[in-house]
Design an enzyme around this catalytic site. Structure first.
Site, PDB file in Angstrom:
ATOM      1  N   HIS A  45      44.585  42.295 137.044  1.00 41.34           N
ATOM      2  CA  HIS A  45      45.670  42.747 136.184  1.00 41.34           C
ATOM      3  C   HIS A  45      45.113  43.274 134.866  1.00 41.34           C
ATOM      4  O   HIS A  45      45.235  42.642 133.812  1.00 41.34           O
ATOM      5  CB  HIS A  45      46.676  41.621 135.951  1.00 41.34           C
ATOM      6  CG  HIS A  45      47.528  41.354 137.147  1.00 41.34           C
ATOM      7  ND1 HIS A  45      48.191  40.157 137.355  1.00 41.34           N
ATOM      8  CD2 HIS A  45      47.839  42.137 138.210  1.00 41.34           C
ATOM      9  CE1 HIS A  45      48.863  40.226 138.495  1.00 41.34           C
ATOM     10  NE2 HIS A  45      48.659  41.410 139.033  1.00 41.34           N
ATOM     11  N   HIS A  87      43.823  38.263 143.536  1.00 42.88           N
ATOM     12  CA  HIS A  87      44.855  37.225 143.428  1.00 42.88           C
ATOM     13  C   HIS A  87      45.089  36.473 144.728  1.00 42.88           C
ATOM     14  O   HIS A  87      45.773  35.449 144.738  1.00 42.88           O
ATOM     15  CB  HIS A  87      46.166  37.854 142.962  1.00 42.88           C
ATOM     16  CG  HIS A  87      45.992  38.750 141.775  1.00 42.88           C
ATOM     17  ND1 HIS A  87      45.804  40.116 141.884  1.00 42.88           N
ATOM     18  CD2 HIS A  87      45.932  38.471 140.452  1.00 42.88           C
ATOM     19  CE1 HIS A  87      45.646  40.636 140.685  1.00 42.88           C
ATOM     20  NE2 HIS A  87      45.721  39.666 139.797  1.00 42.88           N
ATOM     21  N   HIS A  95      54.604  35.870 140.852  1.00 42.78           N
ATOM     22  CA  HIS A  95      53.238  36.297 140.557  1.00 42.78           C
ATOM     23  C   HIS A  95      52.468  36.514 141.863  1.00 42.78           C
ATOM     24  O   HIS A  95      52.668  35.799 142.846  1.00 42.78           O
ATOM     25  CB  HIS A  95      52.530  35.246 139.695  1.00 42.78           C
ATOM     26  CG  HIS A  95      51.198  35.706 139.177  1.00 42.78           C
ATOM     27  ND1 HIS A  95      50.036  35.586 139.911  1.00 42.78           N
ATOM     28  CD2 HIS A  95      50.837  36.273 138.001  1.00 42.78           C
ATOM     29  CE1 HIS A  95      49.026  36.070 139.207  1.00 42.78           C
ATOM     30  NE2 HIS A  95      49.489  36.491 138.039  1.00 42.78           N
ATOM     31  N   GLU A 137      49.435  35.900 142.774  1.00 40.57           N
ATOM     32  CA  GLU A 137      48.667  34.749 143.250  1.00 40.57           C
ATOM     33  C   GLU A 137      49.576  33.729 143.925  1.00 40.57           C
ATOM     34  O   GLU A 137      49.217  33.150 144.960  1.00 40.57           O
ATOM     35  CB  GLU A 137      47.908  34.090 142.099  1.00 40.57           C
ATOM     36  CG  GLU A 137      47.074  32.895 142.547  1.00 40.57           C
ATOM     37  CD  GLU A 137      46.436  32.132 141.401  1.00 40.57           C
ATOM     38  OE1 GLU A 137      46.226  30.910 141.552  1.00 40.57           O
ATOM     39  OE2 GLU A 137      46.145  32.751 140.352  1.00 40.57           O
ATOM     40  N   THR A 151      46.013  29.272 139.246  1.00 41.84           N
ATOM     41  CA  THR A 151      44.747  29.121 138.514  1.00 41.84           C
ATOM     42  C   THR A 151      44.795  29.630 137.078  1.00 41.84           C
ATOM     43  O   THR A 151      43.868  29.366 136.312  1.00 41.84           O
ATOM     44  CB  THR A 151      43.615  29.864 139.245  1.00 41.84           C
ATOM     45  OG1 THR A 151      43.908  31.273 139.280  1.00 41.84           O
ATOM     46  CG2 THR A 151      43.418  29.339 140.663  1.00 41.84           C
ATOM     47  N   SER A 188      48.632  37.065 133.702  1.00 42.73           N
ATOM     48  CA  SER A 188      49.103  35.704 133.414  1.00 42.73           C
ATOM     49  C   SER A 188      48.227  35.028 132.380  1.00 42.73           C
ATOM     50  O   SER A 188      48.721  34.465 131.402  1.00 42.73           O
ATOM     51  CB  SER A 188      49.124  34.882 134.705  1.00 42.73           C
ATOM     52  OG  SER A 188      49.469  33.540 134.440  1.00 42.73           O
ATOM     53  N   ASN A 189      46.901  35.083 132.564  1.00 41.92           N
ATOM     54  CA  ASN A 189      46.046  34.334 131.632  1.00 41.92           C
ATOM     55  C   ASN A 189      46.052  34.937 130.233  1.00 41.92           C
ATOM     56  O   ASN A 189      45.914  34.236 129.246  1.00 41.92           O
ATOM     57  CB  ASN A 189      44.634  34.166 132.206  1.00 41.92           C
ATOM     58  CG  ASN A 189      43.798  35.418 132.180  1.00 41.92           C
ATOM     59  OD1 ASN A 189      43.118  35.693 131.212  1.00 41.92           O
ATOM     60  ND2 ASN A 189      43.828  36.189 133.268  1.00 41.92           N
ATOM     61  N   SER A 236      39.842  39.018 132.866  1.00 42.93           N
ATOM     62  CA  SER A 236      39.497  40.268 133.548  1.00 42.93           C
ATOM     63  C   SER A 236      39.475  41.461 132.596  1.00 42.93           C
ATOM     64  O   SER A 236      39.530  42.610 133.023  1.00 42.93           O
ATOM     65  CB  SER A 236      40.476  40.521 134.704  1.00 42.93           C
ATOM     66  OG  SER A 236      41.806  40.326 134.311  1.00 42.93           O
TER      67      SER A 236
END
Length: 269
Positions: free
Chosen positions: A11, A44, A94, A96, A132, A189-190, A232
């Site tokens: 992403h 993912h 999401h 993942e 994760t 997300s992260n 990422s």
């Protein structure tokens, strides 16, 4: 080329655009890939049905799933075989989560509303897994809610080391700066969790893709700016933001040494 990629490989638009400039074609569904083509499945993770569709279309598949996501898939299968009900803490919709929930029958606990739990009996054997890239703090809150209802539940903390380390670093950094810039994509997300972690410390925090998204008004009256990035986000974007800020001094925060390495996908060895 062409090499097809199911879902964004990671992403981050910079990475996706770079691959597409080399001949990659990003699609959302296996059915969009022409028969007999080469397709890369994103980091993912993918549900088994996507591999079945690929086989039916005679596709050559390179699975670029993150090994830490694969670990969650394997845990889900293990606990399901043992007869446990599986709960997954994660973000509804999401990519993942979609891939993990396709592995075995399981129930999603949205970390935004962890109080919404299934009406299972007290004697049920339960295993709890996590996406994760969640917030460490929010996940702990969700786990507490689950344990309060199902105290016998077996809990696995599957948040990846890169996510955990960055959140700890941002928490530490936020107390020393007037503003935090998180470099990464809006759909990461992260990256979103990093912005939330900084904001939770009482510091203004913004998520940007690159230097062109910096609003000069954010900088008014600010002397110290904290810069971090998602797992990422390419280093070149971090460097470009620092260059655009033109600081008098750059202070690097020490953190956990990350020395984890992964093997290449079997299809490429």
């Amino acid at each position: 080329p062409p090499v097809y990629v199911k879902h964004q490989i990671v992403h981050n638009p910079y990475v996706v655009n770079d691959l597409e400039s080399r001949g990659a074609i990003t699609v959302e569904e296996v059915d969009e890939v022409p028969e007999g083509s080469l397709v890369v499945f994103s980091a993912h993770g993918s549900p088994p049905e996507d591999f079945e569709k690929a086989k039916a279309r005679n596709l050559r598949v390179i699975d670029a799933v993150c090994p830490l996501v694969t670990r969650v898939h394997n845990e889900a299968k293990k606990y399901s075989r043992e007869g446990r009900r599986v709960l997954l803490v994660g973000h509804r919709g999401h990519q993942e989560v979609r891939g993990t929930m396709g592995q075995v029958e399981m129930t999603l606990v949205d970390d935004n509303v962890p109080s919404e739990l299934p009406e299972w009996g007290d004697g049920e054997e339960i295993a709890v897994l996590t996406q994760t890239t969640l917030s460490v703090r929010d996940t702990a809150y969700a786990i507490d809610s689950i344990k309060a209802r199902f105290p016998q539940a077996l809990v696995r903390n599957d948040i990846c080391y890169a996510t955990t380390n960055r959140q700890e670093a941002v928490t530490k950094m936020a107390h020393s700066v007037d503003l935090v810039l998180v470099i990464g994509a809006q759909n990461s997300s992260n990256c979103n969790r990093l912005r939330e972690v900084a904001a939770a410390q009482g510091v203004p925090a913004y998520l940007i893709n690159g230097p062109e998204e910096i609003d000069p008004e954010w900088m008014e009256g600010k002397e110290k700016v904290g810069v971090t990035s998602g797992a990422s986000t390419p280093e070149v974007l971090v460097e470009s933001v620092i260059e655009a800020l033109a600081p008098e001094r750059v202070i690097m925060l020490s953190g956990v040494e990350e020395d984890v390495s992964f093997t290449m996908p079997q299809e490429l060895r």
